[in-house]
Structures are given as structure tokens and as C-alpha cells.
Design a protein around this motif. Sequence first.
Motif, PDB file in Angstrom:
ATOM      1  N   GLY A 210      13.511 -16.001  20.726  1.00 42.01           N
ATOM      2  CA  GLY A 210      12.649 -16.623  19.705  1.00 42.01           C
ATOM      3  C   GLY A 210      12.911 -18.121  20.013  1.00 42.01           C
ATOM      4  O   GLY A 210      12.359 -19.024  18.989  1.00 42.01           O
ATOM      5  N   VAL A 211      13.885 -18.674  20.670  1.00 43.81           N
ATOM      6  CA  VAL A 211      13.849 -19.988  20.833  1.00 43.81           C
ATOM      7  C   VAL A 211      13.665 -20.548  22.431  1.00 43.81           C
ATOM      8  O   VAL A 211      14.129 -20.111  23.393  1.00 43.81           O
ATOM      9  N   CYS A 212      12.633 -21.336  22.365  1.00 43.08           N
ATOM     10  CA  CYS A 212      11.845 -21.849  23.694  1.00 43.08           C
ATOM     11  C   CYS A 212      12.807 -22.944  24.096  1.00 43.08           C
ATOM     12  O   CYS A 212      13.020 -23.879  23.523  1.00 43.08           O
TER      13      CYS A 212
ATOM     14  N   GLY B 136      -7.962 -31.282  29.651  1.00 46.10           N
ATOM     15  CA  GLY B 136      -6.697 -31.121  29.634  1.00 46.10           C
ATOM     16  C   GLY B 136      -6.466 -30.508  28.142  1.00 46.10           C
ATOM     17  O   GLY B 136      -5.604 -29.454  28.002  1.00 46.10           O
ATOM     18  N   LEU B 137      -6.935 -31.202  27.113  1.00 49.35           N
ATOM     19  CA  LEU B 137      -6.899 -30.738  25.896  1.00 49.35           C
ATOM     20  C   LEU B 137      -7.258 -29.398  25.543  1.00 49.35           C
ATOM     21  O   LEU B 137      -6.851 -28.671  24.760  1.00 49.35           O
ATOM     22  N   THR B 138      -8.414 -28.882  26.184  1.00 53.93           N
ATOM     23  CA  THR B 138      -8.840 -27.499  26.163  1.00 53.93           C
ATOM     24  C   THR B 138      -8.119 -26.317  26.737  1.00 53.93           C
ATOM     25  O   THR B 138      -7.927 -25.200  26.347  1.00 53.93           O
ATOM     26  N   THR B 139      -7.082 -26.858  27.564  1.00 54.06           N
ATOM     27  CA  THR B 139      -6.030 -25.979  28.085  1.00 54.06           C
ATOM     28  C   THR B 139      -4.783 -25.704  27.064  1.00 54.06           C
ATOM     29  O   THR B 139      -4.027 -24.769  27.270  1.00 54.06           O
ATOM     30  N   GLN B 140      -4.800 -26.397  25.989  1.00 52.62           N
ATOM     31  CA  GLN B 140      -3.646 -26.143  25.086  1.00 52.62           C
ATOM     32  C   GLN B 140      -3.393 -24.855  24.435  1.00 52.62           C
ATOM     33  O   GLN B 140      -2.289 -24.372  24.366  1.00 52.62           O
ATOM     34  N   PRO B 141      -4.389 -23.936  24.259  1.00 53.54           N
ATOM     35  CA  PRO B 141      -4.387 -22.778  23.749  1.00 53.54           C
ATOM     36  C   PRO B 141      -3.435 -21.831  24.833  1.00 53.54           C
ATOM     37  O   PRO B 141      -2.740 -21.031  24.357  1.00 53.54           O
ATOM     38  N   TYR B 142      -3.761 -22.006  26.007  1.00 55.38           N
ATOM     39  CA  TYR B 142      -3.222 -21.412  27.177  1.00 55.38           C
ATOM     40  C   TYR B 142      -1.561 -21.704  27.236  1.00 55.38           C
ATOM     41  O   TYR B 142      -0.877 -20.724  27.364  1.00 55.38           O
ATOM     42  N   TRP B 143      -1.161 -22.969  27.175  1.00 57.89           N
ATOM     43  CA  TRP B 143      -0.062 -23.672  27.311  1.00 57.89           C
ATOM     44  C   TRP B 143       0.928 -23.183  25.690  1.00 57.89           C
ATOM     45  O   TRP B 143       2.030 -22.670  25.703  1.00 57.89           O
ATOM     46  N   ASN B 144      -0.047 -22.859  24.385  1.00 58.29           N
ATOM     47  CA  ASN B 144       0.607 -22.371  23.524  1.00 58.29           C
ATOM     48  C   ASN B 144       1.272 -20.857  23.804  1.00 58.29           C
ATOM     49  O   ASN B 144       2.327 -20.583  23.137  1.00 58.29           O
ATOM     50  N   HIS B 145       0.179 -20.126  24.265  1.00 60.91           N
ATOM     51  CA  HIS B 145       0.633 -18.603  24.555  1.00 60.91           C
ATOM     52  C   HIS B 145       1.549 -18.473  25.540  1.00 60.91           C
ATOM     53  O   HIS B 145       2.580 -17.826  25.454  1.00 60.91           O
ATOM     54  N   PHE B 146       1.785 -19.389  26.432  1.00 55.02           N
ATOM     55  CA  PHE B 146       2.735 -19.586  27.436  1.00 55.02           C
ATOM     56  C   PHE B 146       4.062 -19.727  26.870  1.00 55.02           C
ATOM     57  O   PHE B 146       5.189 -19.223  27.023  1.00 55.02           O
ATOM     58  N   ILE B 147       4.115 -20.688  25.923  1.00 56.75           N
ATOM     59  CA  ILE B 147       5.423 -21.095  25.153  1.00 56.75           C
ATOM     60  C   ILE B 147       6.036 -20.056  24.357  1.00 56.75           C
ATOM     61  O   ILE B 147       7.109 -19.762  24.275  1.00 56.75           O
ATOM     62  N   SER B 148       5.045 -19.485  23.759  1.00 55.27           N
ATOM     63  CA  SER B 148       5.185 -18.292  22.932  1.00 55.27           C
ATOM     64  C   SER B 148       5.886 -17.045  23.592  1.00 55.27           C
ATOM     65  O   SER B 148       6.934 -16.451  23.299  1.00 55.27           O
ATOM     66  N   LYS B 149       5.516 -16.953  24.819  1.00 55.62           N
ATOM     67  CA  LYS B 149       6.057 -15.818  25.641  1.00 55.62           C
ATOM     68  C   LYS B 149       7.492 -16.029  26.231  1.00 55.62           C
ATOM     69  O   LYS B 149       8.452 -15.201  25.942  1.00 55.62           O
ATOM     70  N   GLU B 150       7.721 -17.633  26.589  1.00 60.27           N
ATOM     71  CA  GLU B 150       8.830 -17.996  26.808  1.00 60.27           C
ATOM     72  C   GLU B 150       9.963 -17.915  25.798  1.00 60.27           C
ATOM     73  O   GLU B 150      11.064 -17.589  25.954  1.00 60.27           O
ATOM     74  N   SER B 151       9.490 -18.084  24.652  1.00 57.82           N
ATOM     75  CA  SER B 151      10.376 -17.999  23.458  1.00 57.82           C
ATOM     76  C   SER B 151      10.819 -16.604  23.332  1.00 57.82           C
ATOM     77  O   SER B 151      11.984 -16.222  22.780  1.00 57.82           O
ATOM     78  N   GLU B 152      10.015 -15.387  23.403  1.00 55.91           N
ATOM     79  CA  GLU B 152      10.292 -14.222  23.259  1.00 55.91           C
ATOM     80  C   GLU B 152      11.381 -13.726  24.203  1.00 55.91           C
ATOM     81  O   GLU B 152      12.174 -13.147  23.893  1.00 55.91           O
ATOM     82  N   LYS B 153      11.365 -14.492  25.391  1.00 55.21           N
ATOM     83  CA  LYS B 153      11.930 -14.033  26.499  1.00 55.21           C
ATOM     84  C   LYS B 153      13.585 -14.540  26.078  1.00 55.21           C
ATOM     85  O   LYS B 153      14.630 -14.165  26.605  1.00 55.21           O
ATOM     86  N   HIS B 154      13.588 -15.705  25.211  1.00 56.37           N
ATOM     87  CA  HIS B 154      15.051 -16.342  24.834  1.00 56.37           C
ATOM     88  C   HIS B 154      15.301 -16.143  23.469  1.00 56.37           C
ATOM     89  O   HIS B 154      15.784 -17.149  22.863  1.00 56.37           O
TER      90      HIS B 154
END
Length: 497
Positions: free
Chosen positions: A361-363, A341-359
Motif C-alpha cells: 500500500g506504500v509506493c 503527456g498530460l493525457t497519459t496521466q491516467p495510465y501512470w496513476n494506474h501504474f503507481i496504484s499497482k506498484e503500491s499494492e506490491k509494496h
Amino acid sequence: MSIHTLDTPESPIQVQGKGKQLPVEVIALEDEGDKGHKYEVDLEPNEHPQHYSLSKKWIVIAVISSSALCVTFASSAASFTEAGMAAEFHIPREVTILSITVFVAGLGIGPLLTGPLSEMYGRNIIYRVSYVLLCAFTFGVAFAPDIAVHLVFRFLTGLCGSSFLSVAGGTVSDMFENKHVANPMAVYTLSPFIGPVAGPLIAGFINQNTDWRWTYRVLIIWSFAQTVALFLLVPETYVPVLKKWKAAELRKSTGDENYWAPLDRSDLSLSRAILISCYRPFELVILERMALLLNIWTSLILGILYLAFQAFPVIFEQHHGFSTEQTGLTFLGIGLGMIIGLTTQPYWNHFISKESEKHGGVCPPEARLHSGEVGGVLIPISLYWLAFTTYPSVPWIVPIIASIPFGTGIFLVFTSVFTYLVTAYRPIAASAMASNTAMRSSFAATFPLFAGFMYAKLGTVGATALLAGLMTLTVPLPFVFRRIGARLRANSRFAAH
């Protein structure tokens, strides 16, 4: 009139006040009705915890994470001391399970006290006092003459160790900006959940080869080493307290009593802070459906994890003839799942970054629940798989493999819910986490008490399938709240809008 000045490395500013030149880190305030100027102290950039070197930050994270791991290790290691205690103290095996229950109860109560204390006196003093007392009280556990003394000191050690489940996350956020905090917070979050898995793993070897009291003697050695590390390697990181210390230094060195920090002027007494800390988490749970249901969800999951400490010996010792130390090794599956589960963290970081861009800059907090959706599905799948592979005819490796998705699901759910609660209820984030900790601890303390009866009555297949069915009912929670969370927050008196 208020003059707020911020100095930067590129353009330091000298603030003038009452005919004297002040240090660049001081903000001059002239309040109507005051005689003379008042100087509010601020930290220089190089004094702020976020400007520590990266190596220093990770050393601090390593120390507080291993301290949290030690505490939760102590909670579950007791499960493998039960037979030895029952024989020495001449008590039923069911009574020895209270060793886990009272410790986890202490973990649940402690944050209500350590939270407000840390906000008044700093994080470091809480860590040091907690671990000194933890180490001292573990002597009482290790050398207890009877079960009553043992249980009293187990509760006290849980109470002292709880600061690393409530305060330590704040140290991580003190040192990292929001955009960089995800990875270190994930590493810290993993440690309290690896601890319960490591407990049976190591305690199995100890109790197979020597006296049960050596489990706690090992804890004395470990907690002493952590105490030394906390004194030598972990600085104070709570900015309001650092400002307060700096103001006190300036008053002493200059003889000018006008230097002050915001914490000096706080009108919140310690007794009132503790009172608020005690009632607000329960107020939040009663009035907020989101907080209540998400807390119940995580509490069920942690309860099942602690129930496994009683269930795995039934599955592997009775069905497969494992020894005590071999049974401890069966928890490696859950631990491996958490690391995955910890090794998937970079994927979720990237996902949250994309969500922030959609909104802009604020996730939005609800985006944090995506990983919880994955974890929420993995947990019942893992439990169903585990349930129907507990037959003696099924090779022992299969149920261990089946427990791996359970570990991954635990990590994803807890990181998702923790981050969601902190961001959705940012104005009262500490209370939101305290409510979760208190409820989780109550479930974790209670579940082991009925595990033996449930597995004896329903069998390993029926009991584990029942837990899987229970977790299946909770699968829709993150999906629903991700869709309606913003609307619920808009009508909430506690949530950030």
C-alpha cells in the motif's frame, strides 16, 4: 497528562476542561507545571480544505494554474520584444536577451523567500501580495524609458511571480489526499511549462502587428484579472494557519486566552526560517548525489526549452522565411506534446496504484521514475529528429512535428522528478523543490545568452545535435536511480527511509 480527542460526524465528542464545556473542535491539554488547562484548537471536518466540494477545488486549481501560466508566459514573451527594444533603446540585440535572463533569475531567487513566508503567514497572503506587486511592477516594464529601468522591473516581476512556482503546489496538496492528488497536480504542473510555449505564440502576433510595449500591456491586463480572481475565488488552504486563525477567533469570542494552535507556539523566527530556506537547498545539492544529478537533468531540459526561444527564429525565419507571428506558431508542436503527456496521466496513476499494492500500500519513490525513463528517451530522439530536419529543403512542418516528443518528454520528466523529490525527501520536501527551482532557473536564465553565438558558429544542425548528444548522456539517470535509489536513501541524512 494529555487527552487527545478527535470528533467525527458520526460521534461528536464534547471535551471537558476546567469545569466548562468546550467546542468539539478543541483538544484539551493539561501540561505538568501549567496552571489550568490549555486548549489546542483543531479544525472540524467540514472546515478542512480536503472537504471542499470538488467544483470549489477545481476552481482554485484553475485560478492558481492560470496564475502560474501567466508568470511563465511573461518569461518567454520577452523573446519576441527584443527587436523592438533594440531599435527603440539603441542597444545590441544581445543586451535585450537579458530581459529573459533577469526575469528567470528572479523566479529562482523568489522561492527562497516565499517558501518560509507561506509557512508562517499562509499561502493566500503570499498569492495576493505577489500578484498585486507583479501587476504594479509590470507597469514599470511596459513604460520603461530605458533598458536599465526595464531590466530592474523585469527582475522584480520575476521575483514576485515566483511564488506560483514554489507555493502553489502546496495548495493542491492541501486540498487532496495523497491517493487523489496525482491528476490535479499534473494539471498544475503542466501550466508553468505551457506558459513558456504560449509566450512566443501570443507575443508573435502582438509584435508583428503593433509596438513591443503592447506585450507588457497585455500582461498588465491579464495579471490584473488574475489578481481579482485570487482575491475572490481562492481561500486559504494551509491547515496550520487555519488553526491559528480559529484559535485567535476563539480567544476573542470567549475571552479565554488558553486557546492555542501549534503555529502560535512555534519558536522558529522568520529570519531563521529564511536562513534555513536559503542554505538547506544548497546543502542538499552538495551532499545528495541523487538530488544533484536529477536537478542537473531537469535544469538542462529547461535550459534547452528557453534556448529554443532564440533558436526557433533562426530555424524558421532565416531558413523558411517565416514572419514573427508565424514563428510564434511553431511552438505549437512543443505545446501539443505537453498536452499529449498530460493525457497519459491516467495510465501512470494506474501504474503507481499497482506498484503500491506490491509494496503493502506504500509506493516507493523510485517507482515514480518510470515515467521519467520514457520522457528521458523521448527528449534526445526529438532533438536529433529536429536537428536533421532544420535544412531549408525540408518542409517546415517536419521540424514542428519533430518537436512534439520533446514537449511530451518535458512533461513526463518534470512530473516524475518533482514527485520523486517530494516523496523521497518528504521531511524537507520544500527544500528539495527549492533546490530544483534554483538550479533550473539558473540554467534557463543562462542558456538564451549563448544561443545566438552557438547557432551562428555551429549552424542549426550542429547546435541542435550537440544538445541532443548532451541529453543522450542523461538518459541512464532515471534507470540507474530507480534501481539504486532505495539503497542511497537508506544512507542519506535527508531522505525518507
